[in-house]
Design a protein around this motif. Structure first.
Motif, mmCIF file in Angstrom:
data_model
loop_
_atom_site.group_PDB
_atom_site.id
_atom_site.type_symbol
_atom_site.label_atom_id
_atom_site.label_comp_id
_atom_site.label_asym_id
_atom_site.label_seq_id
_atom_site.Cartn_x
_atom_site.Cartn_y
_atom_site.Cartn_z
ATOM 1 N N ARG A 201 -3.617 -18.601 -3.246
ATOM 2 C CA ARG A 201 -2.981 -17.524 -3.435
ATOM 3 C C ARG A 201 -3.814 -16.330 -3.711
ATOM 4 N NH1 ARG A 201 0.918 -20.701 -6.312
ATOM 5 N NH2 ARG A 201 0.051 -20.410 -8.183
ATOM 6 N N ASP A 204 -5.421 -15.405 -0.268
ATOM 7 C CA ASP A 204 -4.517 -14.777 0.512
ATOM 8 C C ASP A 204 -4.412 -13.462 0.288
ATOM 9 O OD1 ASP A 204 -4.119 -17.085 2.012
ATOM 10 O OD2 ASP A 204 -2.334 -17.894 1.123
ATOM 11 N N GLU A 205 -4.254 -13.044 -0.895
ATOM 12 C CA GLU A 205 -4.124 -11.607 -1.276
ATOM 13 C C GLU A 205 -5.465 -10.893 -1.032
ATOM 14 O OE1 GLU A 205 -2.952 -11.523 -5.548
ATOM 15 O OE2 GLU A 205 -1.293 -12.582 -5.250
ATOM 16 N N ASN A 207 -7.280 -11.632 1.479
ATOM 17 C CA ASN A 207 -7.562 -11.560 3.248
ATOM 18 C C ASN A 207 -6.668 -10.386 3.485
ATOM 19 O OD1 ASN A 207 -9.230 -13.280 4.025
ATOM 20 N ND2 ASN A 207 -7.971 -14.866 3.480
ATOM 21 N N GLU A 208 -5.925 -9.652 2.517
ATOM 22 C CA GLU A 208 -5.135 -8.691 2.988
ATOM 23 C C GLU A 208 -6.097 -7.289 3.222
ATOM 24 O OE1 GLU A 208 -2.106 -7.592 0.370
ATOM 25 O OE2 GLU A 208 -0.962 -9.496 0.446
ATOM 26 N N TRP A 209 -7.422 -7.336 2.873
ATOM 27 C CA TRP A 209 -8.252 -6.195 3.001
ATOM 28 C C TRP A 209 -9.531 -6.882 3.937
ATOM 29 C CZ3 TRP A 209 -7.478 -1.510 0.937
ATOM 30 C CH2 TRP A 209 -6.550 -1.468 -0.040
ATOM 31 N N PRO A 210 -9.198 -7.213 5.298
ATOM 32 C CA PRO A 210 -10.008 -7.683 6.212
ATOM 33 C C PRO A 210 -11.487 -7.229 6.387
ATOM 34 C CG PRO A 210 -8.414 -6.443 7.382
ATOM 35 C CD PRO A 210 -8.177 -6.441 6.090
#
Length: 223
Positions: A201, A204-205, A207-210
């Motif tokens: 989790r 995934d959070e 990865n919202e900032w690639p």
């Protein structure tokens, strides 16, 4: 014009042309990857290479998921080596190359009301101890692209500024201080699964900032 005068004029022109090339610029900079130094060699009117190291930027922060409250100590450092292109033969440049960033955080999960809750299951904090972990946003060699201004087209003091981006590659690892998840019983196996899901989790959070923004400013001197 005499032959001697013509030779002197040619030598003067050659000297001035070379004065535009082979310039070294040293800068002191600070920004989103810390504070440090930037060294550039402009070997022609439109091309150069540069290297930079920044670090020492640390701060404390907190973060909250649906299940756990986290305290984090964030550490940032980065070094880079790039080829710089000066399209207008001035101070403006485009930069591309490699960066070696080290952006991570040591995290501590705090229980709520004396217990941890993962996916609706409750675990006694006295049994598990403290939830420890490491969250890495990016580590290892990454491609870098940016643009900026460096006073490399003439000697003397000047300003330095650069903005760029690097891709992120988040990784999170968590464990309890008492090592309860390593014990050989059904509850421990369930806890291991819950912790792996919590790690996913958090990743995934993140990865919202690639990409991570790199921005530095400072002063420089061109020799």
């Amino acid at each position: 014009m005499t032959t001697t005068g013509l030779i002197a004029l040619c030598l003067l022109g050659t000297s001035q042309a070379h004065a535009q090339d082979g310039r070294m610029t040293l800068g002191a900079v600070a920004g989103t990857t810390g504070a440090g130094a930037d060294l550039a060699w402009r070997f022609s009117e439109r091309l150069g290479v540069s290297a930079r190291y920044t670090g020492g930027l640390d701060w404390n922060t907190d973060y909250r998921t649906d299940d756990v409250d986290y305290d984090g100590d964030v550490n940032l450092a980065a070094s880079k080596l790039t080829l710089d292109y000066y399209p207008f033969a001035s101070g403006f440049f485009l930069s591309a190359g490699l960066m070696l960033p080290d952006i991570d955080a040591d995290v501590v999960g705090r229980p709520r009301n004396g217990s941890y809750a993962f996916n609706g299951r409750t675990y006694d904090a006295e049994l598990l101890g403290t939830l420890h972990g490491k969250a890495t946003l990016v580590d290892g060699v990454q491609p870098y692209a940016g643009l900026g201004w460096r006073q490399a087209h003439r000697s003397g003091f000047g300003v330095f500024a650069e903005i760029g981006v690097i891709p992120t590659d988040p990784d999170v690892s968590l464990r309890t201080s008492e090592g309860f998840e390593d014990m050989d019983n059904p509850l421990s196996a369930q806890l291991r699964q819950e912790i792996r899901q919590e790690e996913q989790r958090l990743e995934d959070e993140a990865n919202e900032w690639p990409i991570y923004p790199v921005a530095v400013v400072g002063v420089s001197y061109t020799f």
